[in-house]
Design a protein around this motif. Structure first.
Motif, PDB file in Angstrom:
ATOM      1  N   SER A 167       0.833  -1.206   0.000  1.00  0.00           N
ATOM      2  CA  SER A 167       0.000   0.000   0.000  1.00  0.00           C
ATOM      3  C   SER A 167       0.865   1.253   0.000  1.00  0.00           C
ATOM      4  O   SER A 167       0.572   2.227  -0.717  1.00  0.00           O
ATOM      5  N   ILE A 168       1.930   1.249   0.802  1.00  0.00           N
ATOM      6  CA  ILE A 168       2.832   2.400   0.847  1.00  0.00           C
ATOM      7  C   ILE A 168       3.455   2.636  -0.528  1.00  0.00           C
ATOM      8  O   ILE A 168       3.528   3.774  -1.010  1.00  0.00           O
ATOM      9  N   ASP A 169       3.899   1.557  -1.166  1.00  0.00           N
ATOM     10  CA  ASP A 169       4.504   1.676  -2.508  1.00  0.00           C
ATOM     11  C   ASP A 169       3.493   2.207  -3.518  1.00  0.00           C
ATOM     12  O   ASP A 169       3.840   3.021  -4.395  1.00  0.00           O
ATOM     13  N   TYR A 170       2.258   1.753  -3.420  1.00  0.00           N
ATOM     14  CA  TYR A 170       1.212   2.203  -4.335  1.00  0.00           C
ATOM     15  C   TYR A 170       0.974   3.703  -4.194  1.00  0.00           C
ATOM     16  O   TYR A 170       0.948   4.444  -5.193  1.00  0.00           O
ATOM     17  N   PHE A 202       5.362  12.711   6.795  1.00  0.00           N
ATOM     18  CA  PHE A 202       4.395  11.800   6.179  1.00  0.00           C
ATOM     19  C   PHE A 202       4.280  12.060   4.679  1.00  0.00           C
ATOM     20  O   PHE A 202       4.329  11.126   3.861  1.00  0.00           O
ATOM     21  N   VAL A 203       4.119  13.331   4.276  1.00  0.00           N
ATOM     22  CA  VAL A 203       3.958  13.601   2.845  1.00  0.00           C
ATOM     23  C   VAL A 203       5.243  13.258   2.082  1.00  0.00           C
ATOM     24  O   VAL A 203       5.190  12.811   0.931  1.00  0.00           O
ATOM     25  N   ARG A 204       6.390  13.447   2.717  1.00  0.00           N
ATOM     26  CA  ARG A 204       7.646  13.043   2.075  1.00  0.00           C
ATOM     27  C   ARG A 204       7.700  11.523   1.917  1.00  0.00           C
ATOM     28  O   ARG A 204       8.200  11.003   0.913  1.00  0.00           O
ATOM     29  N   GLU A 205       7.160  10.817   2.895  1.00  0.00           N
ATOM     30  CA  GLU A 205       7.087   9.361   2.817  1.00  0.00           C
ATOM     31  C   GLU A 205       6.222   8.924   1.635  1.00  0.00           C
ATOM     32  O   GLU A 205       6.466   7.867   1.032  1.00  0.00           O
ATOM     33  N   LEU A 206       5.242   9.731   1.282  1.00  0.00           N
ATOM     34  CA  LEU A 206       4.346   9.441   0.165  1.00  0.00           C
ATOM     35  C   LEU A 206       4.917   9.914  -1.174  1.00  0.00           C
ATOM     36  O   LEU A 206       4.249   9.811  -2.195  1.00  0.00           O
ATOM     37  N   GLY A 207       6.118  10.451  -1.160  1.00  0.00           N
ATOM     38  CA  GLY A 207       6.731  10.930  -2.395  1.00  0.00           C
ATOM     39  C   GLY A 207       6.347  12.345  -2.765  1.00  0.00           C
ATOM     40  O   GLY A 207       6.721  12.845  -3.827  1.00  0.00           O
ATOM     41  N   MET A 208       5.587  13.008  -1.902  1.00  0.00           N
ATOM     42  CA  MET A 208       5.145  14.371  -2.170  1.00  0.00           C
ATOM     43  C   MET A 208       6.201  15.369  -1.699  1.00  0.00           C
ATOM     44  O   MET A 208       7.096  15.035  -0.922  1.00  0.00           O
ATOM     45  N   THR A 209       6.058  16.601  -2.149  1.00  0.00           N
ATOM     46  CA  THR A 209       6.981  17.664  -1.768  1.00  0.00           C
ATOM     47  C   THR A 209       6.261  18.682  -0.886  1.00  0.00           C
ATOM     48  O   THR A 209       5.306  19.322  -1.341  1.00  0.00           O
ATOM     49  N   PRO A 210       6.685  18.828   0.364  1.00  0.00           N
ATOM     50  CA  PRO A 210       6.097  19.885   1.195  1.00  0.00           C
ATOM     51  C   PRO A 210       6.680  21.233   0.780  1.00  0.00           C
ATOM     52  O   PRO A 210       7.888  21.464   0.907  1.00  0.00           O
ATOM     53  N   ILE A 211       5.857  22.119   0.248  1.00  0.00           N
ATOM     54  CA  ILE A 211       6.370  23.418  -0.210  1.00  0.00           C
ATOM     55  C   ILE A 211       6.072  24.532   0.796  1.00  0.00           C
ATOM     56  O   ILE A 211       6.674  25.604   0.716  1.00  0.00           O
TER      57      ILE A 211
END
Length: 398
Positions: free
Chosen positions: A266-269, A294-303
């Motif tokens: 699920s994390i990879d997805y 958490f958002v970095r863990e999801l591959g997102m960028t905290p701006i």
């Protein structure tokens, strides 16, 4: 000119309403009670009961301690609460109403326990209200009833928790399954007896960098109780580390890694689906730090990371959570600062609360309320829930 934090009275009331069968009495004009009750009811979706002495202009000029006495007696007889906290407002703090004297004189005349909080809105921001309530509860309720008899099973107190609902219920069940009992939650859902029995636990865990640290230090000094303040269990890795910290502390045998490994598909997805999207985080310090990692863990960028208040450990933990990201960090900002950044940078999603719905409406950016809703946000299941909601909101906005 456009503050993003509120006053001491609001913080004090917010901390107090979590205690079961407690009726706060605000010694001040009726608007203080009405507007705080209205806002907290909207945010929580729950019925909030706050009483007021409803002071008039004449009361402010000539004093109204008699009216306070009458209100306390009426609240005690009408609602039969276990605890009546008496709070000053701006007006009664300015004129110096002696609520402590009134409380002492009525102590033996009413059935409820009674405490007093100086809560003039100008005295500090909401963090001062949180802290003063927790310190007063510990000193007036817990310390006079101290005991050396610890619970048989590993148990903890959660300090600085003002939200209940699915998060707290799920956390209690998960910890119990792992072999850890929650002795007291200060204050959400606690009973007066729970607060008296705080010393029965083996460990205190601060859930708020603003309001939890000082009470934990007081309990350490008074009862030699150790405390932990990190991590906060929001996100997959944060939850893993939270549970692992407690399992290691109590030397428990629990297959935590096996449970986490089941989540990896699920994390990879979610990482694959959310990679590269931009997030703005608007929250208090504890959740802002957890959401950033958490958002970095999801591959997102905290701006953007906007934090209304900072505590003793906030900046240190925030640097860890940021990693190699380079977000704009706003500490105790005004509304316009946040507004200008979001209008210019246009994040794909805002993680915040109901207050951020304004940005969503004006800039057509989805907002996920991770602050005040009744949705599950903590632990592994909470991480799955938030991840799916983020994905749904972002995809539906394209």
């Amino acid at each position: 000119m456009e503050p993003m934090s509120t006053c001491k009275l609001f913080g004090a009331i917010r901390a107090l309403i979590g205690i079961k069968n407690t009726i706060p009495v605000i010694h001040g004009p009726r608007g203080c009670a009405y507007h705080i009750r209205y806002l907290l009811s909207v945010r929580s979706g729950s019925k909030i009961r706050i009483c007021s002495t409803e002071l008039s202009q004449e009361d402010i000029v000539f004093g109204a301690e008699n009216k306070l006495e009458e209100t306390i007696i009426a609240v005690d007889r009408t609602y039969k609460p276990d605890l009546i906290p008496i709070l000053t407002s701006c007006s009664t703090s300015i004129i110096g109403e002696d609520i402590q004297k009134v409380a002492r004189e009525l102590k033996d005349e009413i059935n409820a326990d009674i405490i007093t909080i100086s809560a003039g809105g100008f005295e500090s921001d909401q963090s001062g209200g949180y802290e003063e309530v927790l310190e007063t509860l510990i000193k007036d309720i817990t310390i006079p009833n101290q005991t050396n008899e610890k619970a048989e099973k590993p148990s903890i107190n959660l300090i600085g928790v003002f939200r209940g609902g699915p998060d707290l219920l799920k956390l209690k069940k998960t910890l119990k399954r792992m072999g850890v009992n929650i002795n007291c939650v200060l204050t959400s859902g606690s009973k007066l007896e729970d607060i008296r029995n705080i010393p029965l636990a083996h460990l205190n865990y601060s859930f708020c960098d603003i309001s939890g640290i000082i009470p934990c230090k007081i309990l350490k000094e008074e009862f030699e109780m150790p405390f932990i303040y990190y991590p906060f269990p929001m996100g997959f890795s944060n939850s893993l580390n939270f549970f692992k910290t407690l399992i290691d502390h109590f030397k428990l045998d629990y297959p935590l890694q096996r449970e986490y490994d089941k989540l990896k598909p699920s994390i990879d997805y979610f990482h694959q689906e959310l990679n590269g999207y931009k997030a703005a985080i608007i929250a208090g310090p504890t959740r802002a730090i957890a959401l950033t990692s958490f958002v970095r863990e999801l591959g997102m960028t905290p701006i953007l990371i906007s934090i209304d208040l900072i505590g003793e450990y906030t900046l240190k933990e925030l640097q860890w959570a940021i990693g190699d990201a380079k977000p704009k960090i706003l500490i105790e900002p005004e509304l316009r600062e946040i507004e200008k950044f979001i209008e210019k940078e246009k994040p794909n999603i805002i993680l915040g609360g109901l207050g951020e719905s304004y940005f969503s409406y004006n800039f057509k950016i989805p907002v996920l309320d991770v602050m005040h809703g009744k949705e599950l946000t903590l632990g592994f299941q909470g991480a799955l829930t938030i991840s799916q909601k983020i994905l749904n909101l972002i995809k539906s906005n394209f």
